[in-house]
Motif scaffolding. Structure first.
Motif, short mmCIF file in Angstrom:
data_model
loop_
_atom_site.label_atom_id
_atom_site.label_comp_id
_atom_site.label_asym_id
_atom_site.label_seq_id
_atom_site.Cartn_x
_atom_site.Cartn_y
_atom_site.Cartn_z
N THR A 66 -12.90 17.71 -9.04
CA THR A 66 -13.70 17.08 -10.08
C THR A 66 -13.46 17.69 -11.45
O THR A 66 -13.67 17.03 -12.46
CB THR A 66 -15.21 17.19 -9.74
OG1 THR A 66 -15.58 18.58 -9.68
CG2 THR A 66 -15.51 16.52 -8.41
N ASP A 67 -13.03 18.95 -11.50
CA ASP A 67 -12.72 19.62 -12.76
C ASP A 67 -11.58 20.61 -12.51
O ASP A 67 -11.51 21.22 -11.44
CB ASP A 67 -13.93 20.39 -13.31
CG ASP A 67 -15.04 19.47 -13.79
OD1 ASP A 67 -14.94 18.99 -14.93
OD2 ASP A 67 -15.99 19.23 -13.02
N SER A 68 -10.71 20.77 -13.50
CA SER A 68 -9.64 21.75 -13.40
C SER A 68 -9.85 22.83 -14.45
O SER A 68 -10.53 22.62 -15.46
CB SER A 68 -8.26 21.09 -13.60
OG SER A 68 -8.18 20.52 -14.89
N GLY A 69 -9.30 23.99 -14.20
CA GLY A 69 -9.48 25.13 -15.10
C GLY A 69 -10.12 26.28 -14.35
O GLY A 69 -10.37 26.19 -13.14
N ASP A 70 -10.37 27.36 -15.06
CA ASP A 70 -10.95 28.55 -14.43
C ASP A 70 -12.47 28.37 -14.34
O ASP A 70 -13.18 28.48 -15.33
CB ASP A 70 -10.61 29.79 -15.23
CG ASP A 70 -11.02 31.08 -14.51
OD1 ASP A 70 -11.76 31.00 -13.51
OD2 ASP A 70 -10.60 32.16 -14.95
#
Length: 542
Positions: free
Chosen positions: A179-183
């Motif tokens: 649903t979301d990418s990144g740290d």
């Protein structure tokens, strides 16, 4: 300081001064509804200490800073929200978990939770308390292996019928869908998972930086896993040694003991002496129940835990064995478990053991779901993207991994050494917030594998205070000092351009080791490899 801290409205703040290599920290306890005022108290204390030191050293005339007690008491009173205090008090009385930030308060977690804007909080009598519960929750921390362990636990939970939510350094995944990418390995990721109304079980990667900057987002967890401790990030947040780092990582243990009668499970790597020593220094009230994993199922510490009725997991005669509730469970031949690369990736065997132990003994997942996951996870590259991915490119083998510190790189290169190859080609780089010594240690780790070629990458988006070219120059100098020659070294551009340099020179039977630190870089290179594989198949069909 104690009297001033008490103006915040809580119990004795118990101030501690923690010296470290570049200064000192003042640490004290404060109520969670006056944390902003507490930071101002901390800043005032620093200013007071600086003024006194300047006076002692003769830099300025003596003068007394005005007493701030009344001012801070007024600020603390203004910061408090009476409606929020009443609601949180009612939640504590009922044993309901709270998740909060500057905008909202969530009561309960996952599919049973309710989230209210802080500007429109209900009265306690209007909250449907009987419907609010906690979903099973696992915290995973450590220096290496966190993301793989989180993904394994989520896969086990899905196999058992849960809608698992996970957050990690790679993003947020709900029910197997990103649903979301990144740290998202900090509190923001944890809150996003715990507030999702679809989630029935949460697995939260809990990284060092998030703990140091913001603490834990949760006050309650069923299980906390610490995979290992290795040298990394020294010099940040007062962390100067692996012992300091272990103390910080073990903050997760404090989420296991909200109720004495419901102590959670602390899963530890018994092969890590630094970690085990730090765990033994935990206050008794913060220890929870203990479960251990190790390379050897008959490690003395594991044997002792089993004698006390605890759970363990480790290898015995080439098989992964879990002991829990007085029973022994064979989880399969280690060489047959896909994540181990036929036994070459021994560290992934430890991740498998940690996940299995947490799943069965901490989250009460069925053993069949755990066993099936272990025997299938890793067959599909999408199971664990960016972690020991193996690809074929023009007859060469390519390994893609995160490997961001000396221990992680050493483990990756140990796998590479076990694989057949004509040449070993390596990509090398690091973020700018590591010390010169840490960068040199990473270079020495690389050089010890005797690569035939090293391309040194620049990470412009991770300079973190350094100038362009500084980190590659440090790597080049350290690699030459470690015995490599100028002929073996190339300086590339950014991460993608540097990886592409290696792909262009790859020959059949070469082994390319690509530690890629950005999700964009991994995606770009994996796509290029995939397009090549498609083209090769088309040529063969023609």
């Amino acid at each position: 300081m104690g009297a001033l801290g008490r103006t915040l409205g809580g119990p004795d703040p118990q101030p501690i001064v923690h010296p470290h290599a570049s200064g000192a920290f003042l640490v004290f306890a404060a109520p969670d509804d006056t944390l902003l005022t507490a930071t101002e108290v901390n800043e005032w204390a620093w200013e007071q200490a600086a003024a006194e030191r300047a006076f002692r050293e003769g830099f300025e005339e003596a003068h007394a800073l005005p007493s701030p007690a009344v001012t801070f008491a007024q600020r603390a009173d203004a910061e408090r929200s009476r409606p929020l205090e009443r609601l949180k008090s009612a939640a504590r009385e009922r044993g309901v978990t709270m998740v909060e930030d500057d905008d909202a308060l969530t009561l309960g977690t996952g599919h049973t939770g309710l989230t209210y804007p802080r500007a429109a909080l209900p009265l306690p009598m209007d909250v449907p308390w009987p419907t609010l519960h906690d979903i099973p929750t696992a915290l995973v921390t450590g220096s290496n292996g966190k993301t793989t362990t989180v993904r394994l636990l989520a896969a086990m939970a899905r196999r058992a019928g849960h809608t698992a939510g996970l957050c990690s350094t790679e993003g947020i995944v709900i029910g197997g869908e990103a649903t979301d990418s990144g740290d998202y390995s900090g509190p923001a990721g944890a809150r996003a998972v715990l507030r999702d109304k679809r989630v029935t079980l949460a697995v939260l990667e809990t990284a060092r930086g998030g703990i140091a900057r913001r603490g834990l987002a949760v006050t309650q967890a069923n299980v906390a896993v610490v995979t290992n401790i290795s040298a990394d990030h020294f010099g940040e947040y007062g962390i100067d040694s692996v012992a300091d780092l272990a103390e910080l990582k073990l903050a997760v243990a404090h989420a296991l003991t909200r109720k004495v009668s419901e102590r959670g499970l602390l899963v530890l790597n018994a092969d890590d002496d630094v970690l085990m020593a730090a765990a033994d220094r935990l206050p008794h009230a913060s220890r929870g129940r203990r479960a251990l994993f190790a390379a050897d199922a008959d490690h003395p510490a594991l044997t002792a835990v089993r004698h006390e009725g605890g759970a363990t997991c480790g290898a015995r005669t080439g098989r992964l064995v879990l002991h829990h509730a007085g029973a022994s469970h064979d989880l399969g031949a280690i060489h047959d478990l896909p994540l181990t690369f036929n036994g070459a990736a021994t560290y992934n065997g430890m991740n498998l053991a940690a996940a299995a132990l947490a799943a069965v003994a901490g989250l009460n997942l069925p053993i069949d779901a755990v066993r099936t996951t272990l025997t299938s996870f890793g067959l599909d590259p999408h199971d664990n993207p960016g972690r020991l991915e193996r690809h074929s490119y023009h007859g060469a083998t390519v390994l893609i991994d995160y490997a961001h510190n000396p221990d992680g790189l050493a483990r990756l290169l140990a796998v590479a050494q076990a694989l057949p190859k004509k040449r070993l080609l390596l990509l090398l780089g690091q973020a700018g917030n590591r010390s010169n010594d840490a960068i040199a240690e990473l270079a020495r780790t690389a050089a010890a594998a005797r690569p035939d070629m090293v391309v040194i990458k620049e990470l412009p988006e991770m300079l973190r205070g350094r100038a362009l070219g500084d980190v590659p120059a440090l790597f080049r100098r350290a690699l030459l000092d470690a015995g490599l020659t100028e002929v073996q070294l190339q300086t590339g551009g950014n991460e993608i351009a540097s990886a592409q340099m290696l792909l262009r020179v790859a020959r059949p039977y070469d082994l390319l080791v690509l530690p890629l630190h950005s999700a964009g870089g991994r995606s770009e290179i994996a796509q290029r490899i995939s397009l090549n594989a498609t083209a090769d198949r088309d040529v063969r069909r023609d």
